[in-house]
Design a protein around this motif. Sequence first.
Motif, PDB file in Angstrom:
ATOM      1  N   THR A  26       0.805  -1.224   0.000  1.00  0.00           N
ATOM      2  CA  THR A  26       0.000   0.000   0.000  1.00  0.00           C
ATOM      3  C   THR A  26       0.835   1.269   0.000  1.00  0.00           C
ATOM      4  O   THR A  26       0.352   2.331  -0.378  1.00  0.00           O
ATOM      5  CB  THR A  26      -0.932   0.019   1.219  1.00  0.00           C
ATOM      6  N   ALA A 133       2.156  -8.361   1.513  1.00  0.00           N
ATOM      7  CA  ALA A 133       1.372  -7.383   2.275  1.00  0.00           C
ATOM      8  C   ALA A 133       1.587  -7.504   3.774  1.00  0.00           C
ATOM      9  O   ALA A 133       0.957  -6.805   4.562  1.00  0.00           O
ATOM     10  CB  ALA A 133      -0.112  -7.520   1.942  1.00  0.00           C
ATOM     11  N   HIS A 135       0.726  -9.739   5.963  1.00  0.00           N
ATOM     12  CA  HIS A 135      -0.493 -10.034   6.711  1.00  0.00           C
ATOM     13  C   HIS A 135      -0.210 -10.751   8.027  1.00  0.00           C
ATOM     14  O   HIS A 135      -0.887 -10.517   9.032  1.00  0.00           O
ATOM     15  CB  HIS A 135      -1.446 -10.869   5.848  1.00  0.00           C
ATOM     16  N   ASP A 181     -10.620  -8.822   4.999  1.00  0.00           N
ATOM     17  CA  ASP A 181      -9.972  -7.723   4.275  1.00  0.00           C
ATOM     18  C   ASP A 181      -8.621  -8.174   3.728  1.00  0.00           C
ATOM     19  O   ASP A 181      -8.250  -7.827   2.595  1.00  0.00           O
ATOM     20  CB  ASP A 181      -9.788  -6.510   5.197  1.00  0.00           C
ATOM     21  N   ASP A 182      -7.885  -8.938   4.527  1.00  0.00           N
ATOM     22  CA  ASP A 182      -6.604  -9.468   4.060  1.00  0.00           C
ATOM     23  C   ASP A 182      -6.810 -10.415   2.886  1.00  0.00           C
ATOM     24  O   ASP A 182      -6.036 -10.406   1.917  1.00  0.00           O
ATOM     25  CB  ASP A 182      -5.883 -10.212   5.192  1.00  0.00           C
ATOM     26  N   ARG A 184      -9.278 -10.404   0.719  1.00  0.00           N
ATOM     27  CA  ARG A 184      -9.642  -9.626  -0.472  1.00  0.00           C
ATOM     28  C   ARG A 184      -8.401  -8.988  -1.087  1.00  0.00           C
ATOM     29  O   ARG A 184      -8.239  -8.964  -2.312  1.00  0.00           O
ATOM     30  CB  ARG A 184     -10.664  -8.550  -0.108  1.00  0.00           C
ATOM     31  N   GLN A 185      -7.530  -8.461  -0.234  1.00  0.00           N
ATOM     32  CA  GLN A 185      -6.318  -7.850  -0.750  1.00  0.00           C
ATOM     33  C   GLN A 185      -5.437  -8.896  -1.438  1.00  0.00           C
ATOM     34  O   GLN A 185      -4.854  -8.631  -2.497  1.00  0.00           O
ATOM     35  CB  GLN A 185      -5.534  -7.172   0.377  1.00  0.00           C
ATOM     36  N   SER A 186      -5.363 -10.095  -0.876  1.00  0.00           N
ATOM     37  CA  SER A 186      -4.565 -11.144  -1.506  1.00  0.00           C
ATOM     38  C   SER A 186      -5.187 -11.610  -2.817  1.00  0.00           C
ATOM     39  O   SER A 186      -4.466 -11.974  -3.753  1.00  0.00           O
ATOM     40  CB  SER A 186      -4.392 -12.328  -0.547  1.00  0.00           C
ATOM     41  N   GLU A 188      -6.756  -9.593  -4.832  1.00  0.00           N
ATOM     42  CA  GLU A 188      -6.358  -8.527  -5.760  1.00  0.00           C
ATOM     43  C   GLU A 188      -4.914  -8.706  -6.212  1.00  0.00           C
ATOM     44  O   GLU A 188      -4.594  -8.551  -7.400  1.00  0.00           O
ATOM     45  CB  GLU A 188      -6.524  -7.161  -5.084  1.00  0.00           C
TER      46      GLU A 188
END
Length: 489
Positions: A26, A133, A135, A181-182, A184-186, A188
């Motif tokens: 990010t 990210a 996580h 949320d993690d 979903r980010q993964s 993406e």
Amino acid sequence: MKRHIIYSAAIAVTLLFNSCATNPVTGKRDVSFVSEGQELAMGQEADPQIVAQYGLVQNPTLQKFIQEKGQQMAAVSHRPNLKYEFKIVDSPILNAFAVPGGYVYFTRGIMAHFNNEAQFAGVLGHEIGHITARHSAQQQTKAIITQGVLLGGMIAFPDLAQFGDLAGQGASLLFLKFGRDDERQSDELGVEYSTKIGYNAHEMADFFQTLARQGQQAGQGEIPEWQSTHPNPTNRYSTVHQLADQWQQKVTGSQFAVNRDSYLRMIDGLVYGEDPKQGFVENSIFYHPELKFQFPIPANWQYQNTPQQVQMAPKDGKALMFLRLAQGTSLEAAAQQMVQANQLQVIESKQVTVNGLPALALIGQQTPPQDQQQTQQQQAPIQALSYFIQYGGNIYNLTGVTAATDFNTYFPSFSNTMQNFRQLTDPEKINRKPEVVSIKKVTRDATLSQALKSFNMPDKRLEELAILNGMTLTAKVSAGTLIKVLERR
């Protein structure tokens, strides 16, 4: 008092500020109490435990493939400086997972269910995304802030976790579950990374349907391990398709590969389901062809078989029984080692025979130290029945564990399993061949159901095979199409 509160708040703000780190994905500052060095150390510690617990699939072609694609994807990720490792573990479960520091694992179960390289690449990108990210670091930081445990993982039987290492904690503590949320980010990042190395990320979305169908077939709405705590499959399917469109527009001038046939040919011969040579269950009896022993599993108990041990437990989780190799050169030495390692007080011990095999049986009790701050339930003594059985040059330890108040309830189940340990002599069980994925070419236009039946697949397994092929039974398949069937080799 007011000055003291302000001063304390200032210290807290300073600590949080000093604990901030820029998130590689990010670009924002995140509070983190876990350094990159600590992440690397965690991965280095976890990897040998995972390999020991599950074992690795000995398939040079597949291993070379995942290593090449993994390194290619790591190079376009947000943390290309990490030393990534990619491995296939010998488990039939549909699962892929990552641990901090660059370690990514696929089970042979999930490799069997991919139907092209693009599906694999999407999941590969998802797991690399958890690493890039950070996580794991974020989850642990949240746990520290809320005074939780540092590694909040899965213990198979939490009621019995206090019984030393007998509860099979091991590497399972290292499989952190991430929030939605993690995830979903993964997703993406999986789309981004797989698109950047030239794969069609729409196939990643299609694989979510395979996961959902496999879970439904497992019964009671059970969700495959890889999908647990993840976003709703339907929403996830739509979102990933939208992201794939967006990224394909960004990466212009590229051809986005699927590579179905090349992937299917790579997995031809991959063991499917339980590998008999590692032990298998049939009619509630566990058989180990290589070590040539067998024993019954209590009715309606669940079990888990790993290279290190076989674990069994009733669905209520109030008891645990396991078999594993004991340490020691004699029955007495093996029993003493287990007693000392788990701080047991021996209530009874005696020499016995089990179906002609020399053995030692003991009952022991473990009481947690009084100075430990535990709940009233946790303070209840744990009681165990252990049999040490000498056979085939090894000493096998069968132990059943439960709360002392429940010991009499579970004693018959423990005793029946232990006293029925015996030599395996049935040639059919000893020579049992594994089921493997076999790739066949359809000879004429047909439905998938018709094609599977043409290869003598039984009706009761057609839906399972449809899921394995990522199709419906009514899907049309053209002559020359490659499909998966199952054979014993």
